[in-house]
Design an enzyme around this catalytic site. Sequence first.
Site, PDB file in Angstrom:
ATOM      1  N   GLY A  11     -24.806  18.776  24.730  1.00  0.00           N
ATOM      2  CA  GLY A  11     -24.072  19.164  23.923  1.00  0.00           C
ATOM      3  C   GLY A  11     -22.532  19.561  24.077  1.00  0.00           C
ATOM      4  CB  ALA A  12     -20.692  18.236  26.990  1.00  0.00           C
ATOM      5  NE  ARG A  14     -19.798  20.489  16.769  1.00  0.00           N
ATOM      6  CZ  ARG A  14     -20.234  20.133  15.761  1.00  0.00           C
ATOM      7  NH1 ARG A  14     -19.498  19.384  15.011  1.00  0.00           N
ATOM      8  NH2 ARG A  14     -21.160  20.657  14.976  1.00  0.00           N
ATOM      9  CG  ASP A  67     -31.294  12.711  19.566  1.00  0.00           C
ATOM     10  OD1 ASP A  67     -31.453  13.731  19.711  1.00  0.00           O
ATOM     11  OD2 ASP A  67     -31.612  12.151  18.612  1.00  0.00           O
ATOM     12  CG  ASN A  94     -24.223  23.980  24.632  1.00  0.00           C
ATOM     13  OD1 ASN A  94     -24.130  25.348  24.408  1.00  0.00           O
ATOM     14  ND2 ASN A  94     -23.539  23.160  24.095  1.00  0.00           N
ATOM     15  CB  SER A 154     -29.276  32.062  19.669  1.00  0.00           C
ATOM     16  OG  SER A 154     -28.934  32.829  18.544  1.00  0.00           O
ATOM     17  CE1 TYR A 167     -29.720  27.977  16.139  1.00  0.00           C
ATOM     18  CE2 TYR A 167     -29.937  30.286  16.187  1.00  0.00           C
ATOM     19  CZ  TYR A 167     -29.142  29.053  16.520  1.00  0.00           C
ATOM     20  OH  TYR A 167     -28.349  29.163  17.476  1.00  0.00           O
ATOM     21  CE  LYS A 171     -30.684  28.163  20.075  1.00  0.00           C
ATOM     22  NZ  LYS A 171     -30.096  27.371  21.044  1.00  0.00           N
ATOM     23  CB  ILE A 200     -20.034  31.834  19.544  1.00  0.00           C
ATOM     24  CG1 ILE A 200     -21.064  32.361  20.093  1.00  0.00           C
ATOM     25  CG2 ILE A 200     -18.774  31.206  20.429  1.00  0.00           C
ATOM     26  CD1 ILE A 200     -20.601  33.754  21.017  1.00  0.00           C
TER      27      ILE A 200
HETATM   28  N1  LIG Z   1     -22.029  29.322  17.404  1.00  0.00           N
HETATM   29  C1  LIG Z   1     -22.842  30.612  17.654  1.00  0.00           C
HETATM   30  O1  LIG Z   1     -22.745  31.423  16.864  1.00  0.00           O
HETATM   31  C2  LIG Z   1     -24.115  30.463  18.608  1.00  0.00           C
HETATM   32  C3  LIG Z   1     -24.740  31.495  18.860  1.00  0.00           C
HETATM   33  C4  LIG Z   1     -25.902  31.631  19.549  1.00  0.00           C
HETATM   34  C5  LIG Z   1     -26.342  30.399  20.039  1.00  0.00           C
HETATM   35  N2  LIG Z   1     -25.628  29.084  19.807  1.00  0.00           N
HETATM   36  C6  LIG Z   1     -26.128  28.122  20.425  1.00  0.00           C
HETATM   37  O2  LIG Z   1     -25.240  27.771  21.455  1.00  0.00           O
HETATM   38  C7  LIG Z   1     -25.389  25.954  21.474  1.00  0.00           C
HETATM   39  C8  LIG Z   1     -23.953  25.546  21.170  1.00  0.00           C
HETATM   40  O3  LIG Z   1     -23.583  25.802  19.637  1.00  0.00           O
HETATM   41  P1  LIG Z   1     -22.268  25.556  19.119  1.00  0.00           P
HETATM   42  O4  LIG Z   1     -21.960  26.489  18.416  1.00  0.00           O
HETATM   43  O5  LIG Z   1     -21.288  24.943  20.017  1.00  0.00           O
HETATM   44  O6  LIG Z   1     -22.713  24.196  18.052  1.00  0.00           O
HETATM   45  P2  LIG Z   1     -21.858  23.094  17.540  1.00  0.00           P
HETATM   46  O7  LIG Z   1     -22.756  22.486  16.470  1.00  0.00           O
HETATM   47  O8  LIG Z   1     -20.290  23.288  17.436  1.00  0.00           O
HETATM   48  O9  LIG Z   1     -21.963  21.867  18.801  1.00  0.00           O
HETATM   49  C9  LIG Z   1     -23.136  21.487  19.335  1.00  0.00           C
HETATM   50  C10 LIG Z   1     -22.780  20.170  19.928  1.00  0.00           C
HETATM   51  O10 LIG Z   1     -24.353  19.648  20.319  1.00  0.00           O
HETATM   52  C11 LIG Z   1     -24.400  18.303  20.032  1.00  0.00           C
HETATM   53  N3  LIG Z   1     -25.706  18.103  19.864  1.00  0.00           N
HETATM   54  C12 LIG Z   1     -26.366  18.308  18.470  1.00  0.00           C
HETATM   55  N4  LIG Z   1     -27.613  17.844  18.680  1.00  0.00           N
HETATM   56  C13 LIG Z   1     -27.707  17.211  19.774  1.00  0.00           C
HETATM   57  C14 LIG Z   1     -28.882  16.418  20.383  1.00  0.00           C
HETATM   58  N5  LIG Z   1     -29.903  16.262  19.867  1.00  0.00           N
HETATM   59  N6  LIG Z   1     -28.764  16.016  21.444  1.00  0.00           N
HETATM   60  C15 LIG Z   1     -27.364  16.006  22.002  1.00  0.00           C
HETATM   61  N7  LIG Z   1     -26.354  16.673  21.618  1.00  0.00           N
HETATM   62  C16 LIG Z   1     -26.757  17.255  20.611  1.00  0.00           C
HETATM   63  C17 LIG Z   1     -23.306  18.446  18.869  1.00  0.00           C
HETATM   64  O11 LIG Z   1     -23.014  16.787  18.649  1.00  0.00           O
HETATM   65  C18 LIG Z   1     -22.200  19.012  19.344  1.00  0.00           C
HETATM   66  O12 LIG Z   1     -21.407  18.423  20.163  1.00  0.00           O
HETATM   67  C19 LIG Z   1     -26.623  25.655  20.368  1.00  0.00           C
HETATM   68  O13 LIG Z   1     -27.672  25.622  21.129  1.00  0.00           O
HETATM   69  C20 LIG Z   1     -26.383  26.995  19.599  1.00  0.00           C
HETATM   70  O14 LIG Z   1     -27.668  27.266  19.101  1.00  0.00           O
HETATM   71  C21 LIG Z   1     -24.365  29.182  19.247  1.00  0.00           C
END
Ligand SMILES: NC(=O)c1ccc[n+]([C@@H]2O[C@H](COP(=O)([O-])OP(=O)(O)OC[C@H]3O[C@@H](n4cnc5c(N)ncnc54)[C@H](O)[C@@H]3O)[C@@H](O)[C@H]2O)c1
Length: 263
Positions: A11-12, A14, A67, A94, A154, A167, A171, A200
């Site tokens: 998930g690198a 963004r 994926d 991630n 999370s 969700y 987690k 975040i």
């Molecule tokens: N944003 C928050 O508040 C928050 C809080 C707690 C945990 N998280 C966790 O942190 C991680 C990143 O979250 P974020 O906010 O940066 O999300 P985001 O949606 O902004 O970015 C996620 C990235 O992962 C990629 N992705 C999604 N599904 C995928 C798959 N099946 N295979 C490969 N890549 C995939 C997406 O294309 C995207 O680039 C996630 O696991 C999320 O659950 C986020």
Amino acid sequence: MRMKPTALVTGAGRGIGRAIVLDLAREGYDIAGVDILYEPKNDKSGLFEVKACAEESGSVFLPVRGDIADLEGHGRILEEVLGRFGKIDLLVNNAGVAPAVRADILETAVESFDRVFGVNARGTFFFTQKIARQMIAQVQENPEARPAIIFITSISASVSSPSRAEYCISKAALSQAAALFADRLAEHGINVYEIRPGIIKTDMTAPVKEKYDSLIAEGLVPQKRWGYPEDVGKAVAALAKGFFPYSTGLILEVSGGMNIRRL
Ligand SMILES: NC(=O)c1ccc[n+]([C@@H]2O[C@H](COP(=O)([O-])OP(=O)(O)OC[C@H]3O[C@@H](n4cnc5c(N)ncnc54)[C@H](O)[C@@H]3O)[C@@H](O)[C@H]2O)c1
């Protein structure tokens, strides 16, 4: 010449994954970044924008299309990474998805449950299994090697949000997966850590920005601000430095103090 350490970040493209890549680049890692979105012609956002930024720090960045929910594709991702770097010193799990629509737990749809669980828990579990086997082989070849794995779970692993049950459950499952891998891999010298981000500011939380703006203004978060992807990137970099050698299974919350029980 000492070989640079190499990291694999899912998930690198963004958000939090992007910040993790950039912090690891500053720490001297070469990095493979996996994402479902893969647009070689787009250098304004996504994996190829991240590549340009990471390479400013002198790192090599390998964008990999993949994926995490697709178990059949995991072998090809591993081959691509090993083909370029020959080893994986750090895996950062991630990649994750939120429900496309928030629905009350009494209305959670099977399709949404399966989609969220398929990426966050099932896919990440089997991906880790594959990389862990590779890491064990590396340690057998080089007993000095100290690979590590970090799971981005999370606060939802333990905090209840009944409007996105699938969700939270995914987690919680991933948190237990982190503990299980920590236990199993300890004998191989492979440490496993869990980071639990709070609220975040990323594309994932953009649809609920106003709601969280209000909750933060009302005092939900002791540190009284949104978390930024860089807050999680720094935590990953701190663990990746290897300064927690006797702390496998550590759970590190990055939530501005939401872990504090308050009266
Ligand atoms: N944003 C928050 O508040 C928050 C809080 C707690 C945990 N998280 C966790 O942190 C991680 C990143 O979250 P974020 O906010 O940066 O999300 P985001 O949606 O902004 O970015 C996620 C990235 O992962 C990629 N992705 C999604 N599904 C995928 C798959 N099946 N295979 C490969 N890549 C995939 C997406 O294309 C995207 O680039 C996630 O696991 C999320 O659950 C986020």
